[in-house]
Write a protein that holds these residues in place. Sequence first.
Motif, mmCIF file in Angstrom:
data_model
loop_
_atom_site.group_PDB
_atom_site.id
_atom_site.type_symbol
_atom_site.label_atom_id
_atom_site.label_comp_id
_atom_site.label_asym_id
_atom_site.label_seq_id
_atom_site.Cartn_x
_atom_site.Cartn_y
_atom_site.Cartn_z
ATOM 1 N N VAL A 1 0.847 -1.186 0.000
ATOM 2 C CA VAL A 1 0.000 0.000 0.000
ATOM 3 C C VAL A 1 0.885 1.240 0.000
ATOM 4 O O VAL A 1 2.064 1.202 0.402
ATOM 5 N N SER A 2 0.340 2.346 -0.448
ATOM 6 C CA SER A 2 1.112 3.584 -0.546
ATOM 7 C C SER A 2 1.476 4.121 0.832
ATOM 8 O O SER A 2 0.878 3.747 1.852
ATOM 9 N N ASP A 3 2.442 5.016 0.844
ATOM 10 C CA ASP A 3 2.831 5.670 2.097
ATOM 11 C C ASP A 3 1.643 6.406 2.718
ATOM 12 O O ASP A 3 1.470 6.423 3.940
ATOM 13 N N ALA A 4 0.812 7.034 1.866
ATOM 14 C CA ALA A 4 -0.333 7.797 2.367
ATOM 15 C C ALA A 4 -1.351 6.883 3.042
ATOM 16 O O ALA A 4 -1.885 7.212 4.106
ATOM 17 N N LEU B 1 -2.141 7.301 6.930
ATOM 18 C CA LEU B 1 -3.493 7.669 7.357
ATOM 19 C C LEU B 1 -4.153 6.566 8.182
ATOM 20 O O LEU B 1 -5.057 6.842 8.986
ATOM 21 N N ALA B 2 -3.742 5.320 7.981
ATOM 22 C CA ALA B 2 -4.288 4.225 8.795
ATOM 23 C C ALA B 2 -4.039 4.467 10.277
ATOM 24 O O ALA B 2 -4.807 4.023 11.133
ATOM 25 N N LEU B 3 -2.964 5.196 10.589
ATOM 26 C CA LEU B 3 -2.672 5.536 11.980
ATOM 27 C C LEU B 3 -3.132 6.934 12.350
ATOM 28 O O LEU B 3 -3.769 7.141 13.383
ATOM 29 N N GLY C 1 -0.365 12.144 7.970
ATOM 30 C CA GLY C 1 -0.563 10.862 7.315
ATOM 31 C C GLY C 1 -0.122 10.851 5.867
ATOM 32 O O GLY C 1 0.088 9.777 5.289
ATOM 33 N N LEU C 2 0.027 12.009 5.258
ATOM 34 C CA LEU C 2 0.437 12.105 3.855
ATOM 35 C C LEU C 2 1.949 12.213 3.690
ATOM 36 O O LEU C 2 2.446 12.255 2.563
ATOM 37 N N LEU C 3 2.680 12.258 4.807
ATOM 38 C CA LEU C 3 4.132 12.345 4.721
ATOM 39 C C LEU C 3 4.722 11.035 4.209
ATOM 40 O O LEU C 3 4.173 9.955 4.469
ATOM 41 N N GLU D 1 5.512 9.730 9.929
ATOM 42 C CA GLU D 1 4.192 10.230 10.334
ATOM 43 C C GLU D 1 3.814 9.817 11.757
ATOM 44 O O GLU D 1 3.125 10.548 12.465
ATOM 45 N N TYR D 2 4.296 8.657 12.186
ATOM 46 C CA TYR D 2 3.973 8.203 13.539
ATOM 47 C C TYR D 2 4.674 9.061 14.585
ATOM 48 O O TYR D 2 4.135 9.292 15.667
ATOM 49 N N VAL D 3 5.854 9.556 14.259
ATOM 50 C CA VAL D 3 6.550 10.463 15.173
ATOM 51 C C VAL D 3 5.798 11.791 15.267
ATOM 52 O O VAL D 3 5.608 12.337 16.362
#
Length: 395
Positions: A309-312, A316-318, A357-359, A363-365
Amino acid sequence: MNGVLSRMGLRRMSARDADAPGRVASPLELLFDLVFVVAISQASSNLHHLISAGEVGQGVLSYLMVFFAVWWAWMNFTWFASAFDTDDWLYRVMTIVQMGGVLVLAAGVHDAMVEFDYTVVTFGYVIMRLAMVGQWARLAASDPASRGTAVRFAVGIAGVQVLWVARLALPETWQLWTFFLLMALEICVPIVAEARGRTPWHPHHIAERFGLFTLLLLGESLLASSNALIDALAAGEHLADLLWLAASGLVITAAIWWIYYAREQHEALSNARRGFAFGYPHYAIFAAVGAVSAGVEVEIDKVTGQTEVSDAVAGLALTLPVAVFLLVVWAVLLRRQIARSVSAVVVAAVLVAVAAGLLPAGEYVVAALVLTAVVVALEVDGARRVRGGVGDRVG
């Protein structure tokens, strides 16, 4: 009547004192919650696998559908128990029957979310709800003052359960759309049933019960963070990324807990209207918290190359569940108890969380830092109020 009940080891079911001091969750309620964690774990796990497989729309929709069944059955029992818990053997047995229904529902979560086969989930749900019909019928027979409300609840719940079972005979497309119709009917039952008589639930008890359920959901997020750490140590690959993810997951979980408990909640339960305004939005709060663990697991798959799946999508899942949690908790629990400047911080944090989430990475940081900023703002606001400062107006 009381003599007959006493010889049978039963108590007369009637309204409890809504102002009784020291009301806390019973051991039976805590056991009841633990059984629901099984179903939530199944829903979160299947959400993770569907997103990682690229079936994002199916995963999110089916998760929200299954979670409604879990949340609605839990919440209805919780408010009933707050008002009418007798804790005798019959009450316990009927509660354990509901717990059995939860386990049946949990067994059907995979088929429901992956195959859209809701047969097992429906029967598990109906078992839970019919046990509640029995509780309301017992109340109607025991307490004349509550009889009208109890009968409306019993008839309304039973009628909707007939429709849930009948829905299984419909084509798959019709099953999907009729789900939302029956969901609306379920939500309307308490509104109609209590229109002419509120059940005497205990504000402090309800606030505690909702808080405890949030803690159980957060346990799923802690498990996801520990999985990241275990994977990092076992594989020896992607060690730095997985350690950052595990640390961020811990901070996110702790911050969610901190934010949820940042202000007293029982004051938001002063009447029936505010009770509905408190209880119903918790569907979004609980579903978002439950989805955070799935988001962490998707991030693990992305870091370790187990998903394409894409990075986005992975981000965004998180971050999207984090944003939903922040927004709804602010609107329902915090907005009236914090300064306008702090509300602005929370709203900005929601927007930053979604954007994070689009980074392409980290993104979790960012999500962990955003939640930490909200915690700091809430603590500064709380300290200012303790000192008696004037500050800006509450928004």
